[in-house]
Design a protein around this motif. Structure first.
Motif, short mmCIF file in Angstrom:
data_model
loop_
_atom_site.label_atom_id
_atom_site.label_comp_id
_atom_site.label_asym_id
_atom_site.label_seq_id
_atom_site.Cartn_x
_atom_site.Cartn_y
_atom_site.Cartn_z
N ARG A 1 0.80 -1.20 0.00
CA ARG A 1 0.00 0.00 0.00
C ARG A 1 0.85 1.27 0.00
N MET A 2 2.14 1.12 -0.21
CA MET A 2 3.01 2.29 -0.15
C MET A 2 2.62 3.33 -1.19
N LEU B 1 1.68 7.22 -0.38
CA LEU B 1 2.35 8.38 -0.99
C LEU B 1 1.34 9.27 -1.70
N GLU B 2 0.38 8.65 -2.38
CA GLU B 2 -0.66 9.43 -3.06
C GLU B 2 -1.52 10.20 -2.05
N ARG C 1 -1.23 17.36 0.90
CA ARG C 1 -0.45 18.56 0.60
C ARG C 1 -1.21 19.48 -0.37
N THR C 2 -1.80 18.90 -1.41
CA THR C 2 -2.55 19.66 -2.41
C THR C 2 -3.79 20.30 -1.80
N ASN C 3 -4.54 19.53 -1.04
CA ASN C 3 -5.77 20.04 -0.42
C ASN C 3 -5.47 21.16 0.57
N LEU D 1 7.83 8.44 3.67
CA LEU D 1 6.67 9.24 4.06
C LEU D 1 7.01 10.39 5.00
N ASN D 2 8.18 10.35 5.60
CA ASN D 2 8.50 11.35 6.61
C ASN D 2 9.90 11.93 6.42
#
Length: 87
Positions: free
Chosen positions: A1-2, A6-7, A13-15, A50-51
């Motif tokens: 599910r990586m 990431l998505e 970030r976009t929202n 992710l971090n």
């Protein structure tokens, strides 16, 4: 599910940007869920992908509550610090 993780992070970030916020400048923590599953990705890999900013992160197990309170305490502390700064 990586790939899905990431998505989701990029969607966050976009929202936030659409609302005038920058994920790099607001209080933010990460909780890695389902850590009790045998096929869970290694935490080092999750952190690397992710971090990259190195925000506080926690492992979580919903069935036992592991990590939930630690995550909540960490974000509450970061928000209070930001409020004290006048942010």
């Amino acid at each position: 599910r990586m790939e899905a993780n990431l998505e989701s992070l990029e969607n966050l970030r976009t929202n936030l940007a659409e609302q005038g916020y920058n994920l790099d400048t607001i209080p933010f923590v990460i909780q890695y869920n389902k850590r009790d599953l045998g096929n869970a990705a290694p935490v080092d890999e999750l952190r690397r992908l992710l971090n990259p900013r190195g925000v506080p992160d926690f492992e979580g197990v919903a069935t036992t509550g592991q990590g939930v309170f630690d995550t909540l305490k960490a974000i509450a502390k970061l928000v209070l610090i930001e409020l004290k700064k006048g942010g």
